[in-house]
Enzyme design. Structure first.
Site, PDB file in Angstrom:
ATOM      1  CG  ASP A 155      -1.990  -1.072   1.189  1.00  0.00           C
ATOM      2  OD1 ASP A 155      -1.740  -2.132   0.575  1.00  0.00           O
ATOM      3  OD2 ASP A 155      -3.066  -0.860   1.769  1.00  0.00           O
ATOM      4  CE  LYS A 218      -5.434   1.990   2.528  1.00  0.00           C
ATOM      5  NZ  LYS A 218      -4.279   1.311   3.181  1.00  0.00           N
ATOM      6  CE  LYS A 254      -6.844  -1.410   2.596  1.00  0.00           C
ATOM      7  NZ  LYS A 254      -5.473  -1.926   2.865  1.00  0.00           N
TER       8      LYS A 254
END
Length: 318
Positions: A155, A218, A254
């Site tokens: 991430d 995300k 996400k």
């Protein structure tokens, strides 16, 4: 992760698709507000959706006092997120597990050891999380370190200044290098949408990240003043849909930061089903970034089974 979905190979930066982004704030807010008002699943259907939600969680600890022992306890919960009596009462053939466990790079090795044999991937934040304000060579080195420790998902955080300054080439080049540093590990690009100032910037940053090869986009680090919101989620979903129409490639989504209740999880799942379709109700293409969401989901499932609510401490993660 993405076992059944080909990775997003990216594409050359197409500034016409980026600059052409539009976002009608009032229309987006009306659409987002309609989701919790209209969508409601009850009883057995709700229990089924909540069991599905468990498998979509990136169970996360990103605290300054994380230790290998805390991470091991979190991984034990990821292996068995639902109490055995509840699993049995629901008649599940197999006990659910969470989608992944997400930790800092130095905690990747303990997490990998604790999850050995489970099939649950370890995700690591990297690139100077949460601000990303480190020299690019150091951010790339952090990615490589986390991958070498066993992380299967990375991430990353983007440089917000590139978005605020509309320097799309710099943002694209940065993420391309991060994707290369990931190797076989999948890349989730954290846009830190609460810092991007407008929904148009969110859409543009989403498109550039996907063009650069992000496997997921995300919303947030969870450390911004404003994290995952439904209007932002709607705009990012529409960007995923637009990118898919151009390239034929599916990119995951996400939401992260502040999603703590089962009701919120159901609303986000409704958004995915309506905007992107059933494929985005699988961990291949949808994850929650959460630390406390699992506790409320387990409480709601226990209420369905027993008719009573228990204290959150009965479902403690660690």
């Amino acid at each position: 992760m993405l076992a059944n979905t080909p990775r997003n190979p990216g594409m050359p930066l197409a500034l016409d698709l980026v600059e052409g982004a539009r976002a009608n704030l009032s229309a987006v807010e009306r659409r987002a507000a309609s989701l919790p008002a209209r969508r409601s699943v009850k009883k057995a259907w709700q229990a089924a959706w909540l069991v599905r939600a468990i498998g979509l969680i990136d169970l996360t600890t990103l605290a300054g006092d994380d230790t290998p022992a805390r991470v091991a306890r979190l991984c034990a919960k990821a292996r068995r997120p639902l109490r055995p009596d509840l699993t049995e009462a629901l008649g599940l053939k197999a006990a659910p597990t969470t989608g992944a466990v997400c930790v800092y790079p130095t905690m990747v090795a303990p997490a990998v050891a604790a999850l050995a044999g489970s099939g649950i991937p370890v995700a690591s934040v990297a690139t100077g999380f949460p601000a990303g304000l480190m020299p690019l060579p150091l951010r790339l080195a952090e990615i490589r370190y986390a991958v070498a420790e066993g992380a299967r998902e990375i991430d990353i955080v983007i440089t917000r200044a590139h978005v605020l300054g509309q320097d799309w080439q710099a943002l694209y080049d940065e993420i391309v290098q991060m994707r290369e540093a990931c190797g076989e590990a999948h890349l989730k690009a954290i846009l830190a949408t609460g810092d991007l100032k407008s929904l148009r910037n969110v859409h543009k940053a989403s498109m550039v990240a996907m063009m650069a090869g992000a496997d997921f986009i995300k919303t947030s680090t969870g450390k911004e003043g404003v994290n995952a919101t439904l209007p932002v989620g709607l705009v990012m979903c529409r960007a995923i849909r637009a990118y898919g129409e151009v390239t034929g490639h599916k990119v995951g989504f996400k939401p992260a930061g502040g999603i703590a209740s089962a009701k919120e999880a159901l609303t986000w799942m409704s958004l995915m089903k309506e905007e992107l379709g059933n494929d985005w109700l699988q961990p291949d293409l949808f994850r929650f970034g959460a630390s406390s969401l699992l506790t409320d989901i387990e409480r709601q499932i226990e209420h369905f089974v027993t008719g009573r609510y228990s204290a959150a401490s009965h479902h403690a993660i660690a």
